[in-house]
Scaffold this motif. Structure first.
Motif, PDB file in Angstrom:
ATOM      1  N   THR A 138       7.094   2.216  -2.691  1.00  0.00           N
ATOM      2  CA  THR A 138       8.062   3.107  -3.335  1.00  0.00           C
ATOM      3  C   THR A 138       8.580   2.458  -4.611  1.00  0.00           C
ATOM      4  O   THR A 138       9.420   3.015  -5.306  1.00  0.00           O
ATOM      5  CB  THR A 138       9.249   3.397  -2.401  1.00  0.00           C
ATOM      6  OG1 THR A 138       9.977   2.177  -2.169  1.00  0.00           O
ATOM      7  CG2 THR A 138       8.772   3.938  -1.056  1.00  0.00           C
ATOM      8  N   ASN A 180       0.807  -1.230   0.000  1.00  0.00           N
ATOM      9  CA  ASN A 180       0.000   0.000   0.000  1.00  0.00           C
ATOM     10  C   ASN A 180       0.838   1.277   0.000  1.00  0.00           C
ATOM     11  O   ASN A 180       0.434   2.291  -0.574  1.00  0.00           O
ATOM     12  CB  ASN A 180      -0.942   0.000   1.204  1.00  0.00           C
ATOM     13  CG  ASN A 180      -2.020  -1.059   1.088  1.00  0.00           C
ATOM     14  OD1 ASN A 180      -2.373  -1.469  -0.011  1.00  0.00           O
ATOM     15  ND2 ASN A 180      -2.534  -1.518   2.220  1.00  0.00           N
ATOM     16  N   ASP A 181       1.974   1.255   0.678  1.00  0.00           N
ATOM     17  CA  ASP A 181       2.828   2.443   0.762  1.00  0.00           C
ATOM     18  C   ASP A 181       4.035   2.312  -0.155  1.00  0.00           C
ATOM     19  O   ASP A 181       5.148   2.721   0.178  1.00  0.00           O
ATOM     20  CB  ASP A 181       3.283   2.664   2.206  1.00  0.00           C
ATOM     21  CG  ASP A 181       2.135   2.975   3.139  1.00  0.00           C
ATOM     22  OD1 ASP A 181       1.231   3.712   2.712  1.00  0.00           O
ATOM     23  OD2 ASP A 181       2.137   2.476   4.271  1.00  0.00           O
ATOM     24  N   ALA A 225      -0.402   8.292 -12.299  1.00  0.00           N
ATOM     25  CA  ALA A 225      -0.756   8.595 -10.911  1.00  0.00           C
ATOM     26  C   ALA A 225       0.000   7.684  -9.947  1.00  0.00           C
ATOM     27  O   ALA A 225       0.484   8.128  -8.896  1.00  0.00           O
ATOM     28  CB  ALA A 225      -2.260   8.456 -10.701  1.00  0.00           C
ATOM     29  N   ARG A 226       0.119   6.415 -10.308  1.00  0.00           N
ATOM     30  CA  ARG A 226       0.840   5.471  -9.449  1.00  0.00           C
ATOM     31  C   ARG A 226       2.308   5.858  -9.324  1.00  0.00           C
ATOM     32  O   ARG A 226       2.880   5.838  -8.243  1.00  0.00           O
ATOM     33  CB  ARG A 226       0.710   4.053 -10.002  1.00  0.00           C
ATOM     34  CG  ARG A 226       1.395   2.997  -9.144  1.00  0.00           C
ATOM     35  CD  ARG A 226       1.375   1.630  -9.813  1.00  0.00           C
ATOM     36  NE  ARG A 226       2.031   0.630  -8.996  1.00  0.00           N
ATOM     37  CZ  ARG A 226       2.349  -0.592  -9.417  1.00  0.00           C
ATOM     38  NH1 ARG A 226       2.072  -0.949 -10.672  1.00  0.00           N
ATOM     39  NH2 ARG A 226       2.962  -1.451  -8.614  1.00  0.00           N
ATOM     40  N   ARG A 227       2.921   6.219 -10.455  1.00  0.00           N
ATOM     41  CA  ARG A 227       4.325   6.636 -10.430  1.00  0.00           C
ATOM     42  C   ARG A 227       4.502   7.869  -9.560  1.00  0.00           C
ATOM     43  O   ARG A 227       5.463   7.957  -8.773  1.00  0.00           O
ATOM     44  CB  ARG A 227       4.837   6.930 -11.844  1.00  0.00           C
ATOM     45  CG  ARG A 227       5.085   5.719 -12.711  1.00  0.00           C
ATOM     46  CD  ARG A 227       5.994   6.077 -13.891  1.00  0.00           C
ATOM     47  NE  ARG A 227       5.650   7.352 -14.507  1.00  0.00           N
ATOM     48  CZ  ARG A 227       4.704   7.526 -15.416  1.00  0.00           C
ATOM     49  NH1 ARG A 227       3.969   6.480 -15.809  1.00  0.00           N
ATOM     50  NH2 ARG A 227       4.474   8.708 -15.950  1.00  0.00           N
ATOM     51  N   GLN A 228       3.611   8.820  -9.675  1.00  0.00           N
ATOM     52  CA  GLN A 228       3.727  10.051  -8.910  1.00  0.00           C
ATOM     53  C   GLN A 228       3.640   9.771  -7.413  1.00  0.00           C
ATOM     54  O   GLN A 228       4.451  10.265  -6.614  1.00  0.00           O
ATOM     55  CB  GLN A 228       2.625  11.029  -9.324  1.00  0.00           C
ATOM     56  CG  GLN A 228       2.665  12.367  -8.585  1.00  0.00           C
ATOM     57  CD  GLN A 228       3.927  13.155  -8.855  1.00  0.00           C
ATOM     58  OE1 GLN A 228       4.375  13.233  -9.983  1.00  0.00           O
ATOM     59  NE2 GLN A 228       4.518  13.728  -7.808  1.00  0.00           N
ATOM     60  N   LYS A 229       2.663   8.972  -7.006  1.00  0.00           N
ATOM     61  CA  LYS A 229       2.501   8.645  -5.592  1.00  0.00           C
ATOM     62  C   LYS A 229       3.697   7.861  -5.064  1.00  0.00           C
ATOM     63  O   LYS A 229       4.213   8.148  -3.980  1.00  0.00           O
ATOM     64  CB  LYS A 229       1.215   7.843  -5.387  1.00  0.00           C
ATOM     65  CG  LYS A 229      -0.062   8.638  -5.587  1.00  0.00           C
ATOM     66  CD  LYS A 229      -1.293   7.752  -5.402  1.00  0.00           C
ATOM     67  CE  LYS A 229      -2.567   8.547  -5.627  1.00  0.00           C
ATOM     68  NZ  LYS A 229      -3.782   7.691  -5.512  1.00  0.00           N
ATOM     69  N   ALA A 230       4.136   6.874  -5.829  1.00  0.00           N
ATOM     70  CA  ALA A 230       5.273   6.065  -5.392  1.00  0.00           C
ATOM     71  C   ALA A 230       6.550   6.897  -5.315  1.00  0.00           C
ATOM     72  O   ALA A 230       7.367   6.716  -4.403  1.00  0.00           O
ATOM     73  CB  ALA A 230       5.472   4.882  -6.340  1.00  0.00           C
ATOM     74  N   THR A 248       6.757  10.135  -4.655  1.00  0.00           N
ATOM     75  CA  THR A 248       6.654  10.997  -3.472  1.00  0.00           C
ATOM     76  C   THR A 248       6.979  10.200  -2.215  1.00  0.00           C
ATOM     77  O   THR A 248       7.715  10.663  -1.336  1.00  0.00           O
ATOM     78  CB  THR A 248       5.244  11.599  -3.368  1.00  0.00           C
ATOM     79  OG1 THR A 248       4.990  12.389  -4.536  1.00  0.00           O
ATOM     80  CG2 THR A 248       5.120  12.476  -2.132  1.00  0.00           C
ATOM     81  N   ARG A 249       6.442   8.989  -2.122  1.00  0.00           N
ATOM     82  CA  ARG A 249       6.729   8.141  -0.961  1.00  0.00           C
ATOM     83  C   ARG A 249       8.204   7.735  -0.934  1.00  0.00           C
ATOM     84  O   ARG A 249       8.819   7.640   0.134  1.00  0.00           O
ATOM     85  CB  ARG A 249       5.860   6.882  -1.000  1.00  0.00           C
ATOM     86  CG  ARG A 249       4.362   7.131  -0.847  1.00  0.00           C
ATOM     87  CD  ARG A 249       3.649   5.808  -0.665  1.00  0.00           C
ATOM     88  NE  ARG A 249       2.200   5.965  -0.771  1.00  0.00           N
ATOM     89  CZ  ARG A 249       1.474   5.561  -1.802  1.00  0.00           C
ATOM     90  NH1 ARG A 249       2.074   4.980  -2.841  1.00  0.00           N
ATOM     91  NH2 ARG A 249       0.174   5.717  -1.817  1.00  0.00           N
TER      92      ARG A 249
END
Length: 364
Positions: A305, A302-303, A328-333, A335-336
């Motif tokens: 990277t 879920n979190d 969107a997935r790349r951007q979130k990953a 950032t994490r």
């Protein structure tokens, strides 16, 4: 003025042995991961107040170091200390320290760092058994040790490896198309590093993804030069010579990370492997194989990277495609990933953990 003092005066990188509390020997001329570790650690260690110096060939002249003749002075401990720490990272560096400590009775505390993920020989096991403290670079490495040890994972310079303020500008500065998306594979070009697996993955994916380009940055040496040429020919035969770019080795590799949207670490074997950390520190998610410390560096689930896959073409292709097709997935990953590295893998954290090992081992 004494001869030694005169040399120190004219070469500020030569350190007064009386002030050195930790010696980092490097008894191998060829550049290796161990050499790179020493080069990266010592300047930051000294900036943080640790009195460390290198010893041996194969290091830049600017790295603070002592000379081999200074070993005669090891009969005396550093000022204010009972022992001096000798931090070995290879067999050839453990043996002379054992002789100096146990035969010549020099006041030395010997620390050994192991990055190996294979069974040790009987000789290596004997050497390790004589250490005052042992460090493992990952939990996986620790399982191959038969002595008490402390896991201290490598860190990186998160000021050098940091996200681009303007990714389009970062690409333009390196002569890349600012409108393209980029997936990278950085490191030495050779079979062990899985460069061919990355090329085959890109040959499978790029024809249906015209907005993506692949970058391979790294050096091919000796017998691996022909291997690189074969990969270039393979990319050309697939009609992708202009989209699978072999850019060679660069000292400003941090700038190349800033151009990326995705990083792939396709290694078949790895001792530790810093490239995923460097990518994540640049806010780039990572697809990596299940080798080295990669599963301990990358957060999945879920979190996430990034993700961990087997070192085969089908798995690498599927995982890379999933990231390439989901902005969107790349951007979130990404950032994490940035938060994960700056919280857990700064080089300063590694140095302080090593400092605690030194202090504990040298205490009476």
């Amino acid at each position: 003025m004494a001869e030694g003092q005169n040399n120190i005066h004219h070469n500020p990188a030569v350190v007064d042995i009386g002030e050195v509390e930790v010696i980092a020997p490097n008894f191998k001329r060829r550049l290796s991961g161990v050499t790179s570790t020493i080069i990266q650690l010592i300047p930051v260690q000294r900036a943080l107040g640790y009195k460390v110096a290198a010893l041996g060939p194969g290091l830049p002249d600017t790295i603070p170091h002592i000379r081999f003749r200074d070993l005669l002075s090891l009969r005396r401990p550093p000022r204010g200390k009972k022992n001096r720490v000798w931090h070995a990272r290879r067999n050839v560096e453990m043996l002379p320290a054992i002789i100096m400590r146990d035969v010549l009775r020099m006041p030395l505390t010997i620390v050994f760092t192991s990055a190996s993920q294979r069974r040790h020989t009987g000789w290596t096991k004997w050497l390790i058994s004589k250490m005052d403290a042992v460090v493992a670079t990952s939990g996986r490495t620790a399982t191959y040790l038969n002595v008490p040890n402390t896991v201290v994972m490598h860190g990186i310079d998160t000021e050098r490896f940091s996200p681009a303020k303007d990714k389009a500008a970062a690409r333009t500065a390196l002569g890349l198309d600012p409108k393209q998306k980029f997936v990278g594979c950085f490191g030495r070009v050779r079979h062990q590093k899985g460069t061919d697996l990355f090329v085959d993955t890109m040959i499978a994916l790029l024809p249906t993804r015209p907005d993506w380009t692949a970058i391979i940055a790294g050096r091919a040496t000796g017998p691996h030069v022909d291997y690189e040429k074969q990969l270039m020919e393979k990319a050309a035969n697939a009609g992708l010579a202009d989209r699978i770019l072999f850019v060679g080795e660069h000292t400003n590799i941090n700038d190349w990370y800033r151009t990326l949207d995705l990083f792939v670490a396709p290694q078949r074997w790895e001792g530790f492997g810093l490239t995923p950390l460097e990518a994540m520190a640049t806010a780039v998610p990572v697809v990596a194989t299940d080798v080295g410390a990669f599963p301990e560096l990358i957060v999945t689930g879920n979190d996430e990277t990034g993700t961990i896959v087997l070192a085969d073409l089908e798995a690498m292709t599927a995982a890379s495609a999933d990231f390439m097709d989901d902005d969107a997935r790349r951007q979130k990953a990404g950032t994490r990933a940035l938060q994960h590295v700056t919280t857990n893998f700064r080089i300063e954290h590694e140095i302080r953990r090593l400092g605690a090992v030194y202090e504990s081992a040298a205490s009476p």
